[in-house]
Write a protein that holds these residues in place. Structure first.
Motif, PDB file in Angstrom:
ATOM      1  N   GLN A 106      -7.533  18.630  14.056  1.00  0.00           N
ATOM      2  CA  GLN A 106      -8.376  18.545  13.418  1.00  0.00           C
ATOM      3  C   GLN A 106      -9.571  17.335  13.599  1.00  0.00           C
ATOM      4  N   LYS A 107      -8.940  16.323  14.396  1.00  0.00           N
ATOM      5  CA  LYS A 107      -9.680  15.313  14.594  1.00  0.00           C
ATOM      6  C   LYS A 107     -10.099  14.222  13.470  1.00  0.00           C
ATOM      7  N   VAL A 108      -8.997  14.298  12.696  1.00  0.00           N
ATOM      8  CA  VAL A 108      -9.213  13.389  11.471  1.00  0.00           C
ATOM      9  C   VAL A 108      -8.028  12.460  11.303  1.00  0.00           C
ATOM     10  N   PHE A 109      -8.028  11.473  10.594  1.00  0.00           N
ATOM     11  CA  PHE A 109      -6.893  10.430  10.166  1.00  0.00           C
ATOM     12  C   PHE A 109      -6.677  10.918   8.736  1.00  0.00           C
ATOM     13  N   LEU A 110      -5.292  11.214   8.497  1.00  0.00           N
ATOM     14  CA  LEU A 110      -4.846  11.446   6.914  1.00  0.00           C
ATOM     15  C   LEU A 110      -4.225  10.437   6.315  1.00  0.00           C
ATOM     16  N   VAL A 111      -4.977   9.904   5.439  1.00  0.00           N
ATOM     17  CA  VAL A 111      -4.492   8.482   4.776  1.00  0.00           C
ATOM     18  C   VAL A 111      -3.256   8.711   3.878  1.00  0.00           C
ATOM     19  N   HIS A 112      -2.474   8.117   3.845  1.00  0.00           N
ATOM     20  CA  HIS A 112      -1.446   8.010   2.939  1.00  0.00           C
ATOM     21  C   HIS A 112      -1.325   7.056   1.858  1.00  0.00           C
ATOM     22  N   ARG A 113      -1.490   5.672   2.419  1.00  0.00           N
ATOM     23  CA  ARG A 113      -1.710   4.605   1.472  1.00  0.00           C
ATOM     24  C   ARG A 113      -2.762   3.566   2.103  1.00  0.00           C
ATOM     25  N   THR A 114      -3.190   2.961   1.162  1.00  0.00           N
ATOM     26  CA  THR A 114      -4.164   1.873   1.938  1.00  0.00           C
ATOM     27  C   THR A 114      -4.146   0.722   1.121  1.00  0.00           C
ATOM     28  N   THR A 115      -4.577  -0.577   1.376  1.00  0.00           N
ATOM     29  CA  THR A 115      -4.489  -1.835   0.823  1.00  0.00           C
ATOM     30  C   THR A 115      -5.997  -2.209   0.514  1.00  0.00           C
ATOM     31  N   TYR A 116      -6.369  -2.372  -0.809  1.00  0.00           N
ATOM     32  CA  TYR A 116      -7.638  -3.160  -1.077  1.00  0.00           C
ATOM     33  C   TYR A 116      -7.817  -4.197  -0.619  1.00  0.00           C
ATOM     34  N   ARG A 117      -8.822  -4.730  -0.001  1.00  0.00           N
ATOM     35  CA  ARG A 117      -9.113  -6.001   0.248  1.00  0.00           C
ATOM     36  C   ARG A 117      -9.503  -6.981  -0.875  1.00  0.00           C
ATOM     37  N   VAL A 118     -10.135  -6.352  -1.720  1.00  0.00           N
ATOM     38  CA  VAL A 118     -10.651  -7.114  -3.141  1.00  0.00           C
ATOM     39  C   VAL A 118     -10.376  -6.014  -4.310  1.00  0.00           C
ATOM     40  N   PHE A 119     -10.487  -6.165  -5.401  1.00  0.00           N
ATOM     41  CA  PHE A 119     -10.620  -5.372  -6.586  1.00  0.00           C
ATOM     42  C   PHE A 119     -11.561  -5.835  -7.738  1.00  0.00           C
ATOM     43  N   GLY A 120     -12.679  -5.632  -7.211  1.00  0.00           N
ATOM     44  CA  GLY A 120     -13.653  -5.968  -8.247  1.00  0.00           C
ATOM     45  C   GLY A 120     -14.359  -4.757  -8.985  1.00  0.00           C
TER      46      GLY A 120
END
Length: 557
Positions: A470-484
């Motif tokens: 499908q030419k996609v990346f399926l995101v399971h978890r990610t890290t927020y660089r900042v939380f504003g």
């Protein structure tokens, strides 16, 4: 002379040969040898709070060549008076002595097992990961006797004798300490015992603080009599000073600072690292001022950096920056604060695996860089929460600045691509990122998308899987660089999406439940109708009685 527990005859010979006079050399008498304790386990000093030097290789000292050969005939020793117990009390004194020693040995063995356990030391290459056990020193004689003996050993006996005769011990000790640099050239086998005696005299003076800088400073200098094991001998002496001071004695801080500088000088940070976990507890016990804490933190950070341990170096540099009072504007904007803050920023943005800058950005001294070093402050903001496009705009705006500051643009750009990927994954609502979006955000060819995806997963910024079909990346978890505020809005949007999804599922479930109940009612009605029809047809047939059954005959077969 003084001896280490378990190390007898460690200071049995003189430091230098006497000067030759009129073509005939005369040797100075060797100092008297104090006998050591009976053989057995060494008694650790304050195991839970002691500094342990590296152990000396067993084969070293006995095989070392010295200026005085062991094969030469012994000279007659000058008579030395000792205070010995009377014959009446001698047996009682021996019993008390051995009983006390036995108690100390048992306590030391118990503390040793509690602290180190029964597991043997792990050996990595040539470096033993467990340091040698702390040692006590044992001396006998009055202060005047020991001081005179030390002075004779250093060839300043005649200068010291008048002061000792007048009980001016401090003046005598001052002369001894000033001449103590000679100990760095004594034979290796005499080094430890001689320094132990000097340390004993210093610590039993009225003002140890007055003499310790000179003693520790001499130990920082090369041990000319033992180039091979000089580091171990000097580290042993420094650790003896540290261990013999009381736990809450503020002088321990100065000794610890000298030990850190000494270890940094010799590139042996791995020996220092295990003891650093006690720093904060030591600071509390010594009631150390924040300025002094900062000095030691910076020394440890520099030692770690020179040893190649960037993580530890950055950690203790952040600790040092935390000692500045955030309520004192003059302090956080001082030259020292700005210099350390700038160093921390450079370390953070250039480290290949550091992606979290929140702890650094929250420090008041780092925030003050916006006035003193605005370009660095702007660059830190970009690495904290912006993306690759902002970094490229920064380079265009400050053309040549990256090169001028000796920063590696390729490394910075790579790091920004990884951070941009993390931001893209965090801001994608449906958790599916097309390859085209990744290539556009990272400014790379479409063919390199999968390689960069693997890199960002290895950096633990994002978790997911690639769908090549499908030419996609399926995101399971990610890290927020900042939380504003921006991240709160994204979170609110995502919560609304989840709410809409749940509402849709509830609507489907309610509809399905209604359909099932409607179908059940229809089936019930159909069953009742059939039963009613059967009842009506039976009524028209009249009252039919059951006829008796005919008996069975042979004709039926």
């Amino acid at each position: 002379m003084a001896t280490n527990a378990g190390q007898g005859n460690s200071a049995s010979r003189g430091a230098d040969e006497a000067k030759a006079t009129e073509g005939k050399a005369k040797r100075k008498p060797k100092p008297p040898v104090r006998s050591s304790l009976p053989p057995g386990p060494r008694t650790p000093y304050d195991f839970n709070d002691a500094w342990s030097p590296p152990a000396i290789p067993k084969k070293s000292i006995d095989n070392q060549d010295s200026s005085i050969s062991d094969s030469e005939p012994e000279l007659e020793l000058e008579p030395v008076s000792y205070r010995t117990p009377s014959p009446v009390s001698y047996s009682e004194w021996v019993d008390a002595y051995y009983n006390k020693h036995t108690q100390d040995v048992l306590k030391g063995a118990t503390d040793y097992l509690q602290f180190y356990g029964r597991k043997p030391p792990r050996v990595t290459g040539l470096l033993v990961s467990k340091m040698a056990a702390p040692q006590l020193i044992f001396v006998d004689g009055t202060f005047a006797e020991l001081a005179q003996e030390m002075a004779d050993y250093l060839n300043v006996g005649e200068q010291v004798k008048p002061y000792l005769a007048k009980e001016q011990n401090e003046e005598a000790l001052q002369i001894i300490v000033q001449a103590s640099h000679v100990l760095n050239s004594v034979p290796e086998k005499d080094f430890t015992g001689a320094y132990n005696l000097l340390i004993h005299l210093v610590l039993h003076s009225k003002e140890p603080k007055k003499y310790l800088p000179t003693v520790c400073g001499n130990l920082q200098k090369p041990i000319t009599s033992s180039p091979t094991h000089g580091f171990t001998l000097a580290a042993n002496a420094l650790s003896t000073v540290f261990n013999l001071l009381e736990q809450n004695n503020p002088l321990r801080f100065n000794v610890m600072l000298q030990i850190t500088r000494f270890i940094r000088q010799h590139g042996q940070y791995e020996l220092l690292k295990p003891r650093l976990k006690n720093l904060e507890a030591w600071f509390a016990a010594w009631d150390t001022e924040e300025d002094d804490q900062r000095r030691l933190y910076v020394e440890v950070s520099d030692a770690a950096a020179e040893a190649g341990d960037d993580e530890e170096s950055y950690y203790y540099l952040i600790k040092a920056l935390g000692t500045f009072d955030r309520d004192e504007q003059e302090e956080i904007t001082s030259e020292e604060a700005q210099k350390l803050s700038l160093k921390a920023v450079r370390m953070a943005i250039t480290h290949p695996s550091r992606f979290d800058f929140q702890d650094l950005r929250a420090l008041p001294s780092v925030q003050a860089l916006s006035d003193s070093h605005p370009v660095y402050s702007q660059l830190l903001d970009i690495f904290t929460e912006q993306d690759l496009e902002d970094y490229n705009d920064f380079k265009d705006e400050h053309e040549g600045w990256i090169e001028k500051e000796k920063l590696d643009n390729d490394k910075l750009q790579r790091k920004m691509r990884l951070l941009t990927f993390a931001s893209l994954a965090a801001s994608t609502p449906n958790r599916e990122i097309p390859y085209a979006n990744i290539a556009k955000a990272l400014q790379i060819p479409l063919e390199e998308v999968e390689m960069w995806t693997i890199d960002v997963v290895r950096a633990k910024l994002v978790e997911g899987r690639l769908s090549q079909q499908q030419k996609v990346f399926l995101v399971h978890r990610t890290t927020y660089r900042v939380f504003g505020e921006k991240q709160w809005r994204e979170l609110a949007t995502r919560v609304d999406q989840y709410k809409s999804t749940v509402d849709h599922l509830l609507a489907v479930l309610r509809k399905g439940k209604a359909d099932v109940e409607s179908q059940r009612e229809r089936e019930q009605q159909e069953l009742e109708r059939k039963l009613a029809n059967v009842g009506v047809s039976g009524g028209h047939g009249g009252d039919r009685r059951r006829q008796p059954q005919k008996p069975r005959t042979d004709e039926d077969d």
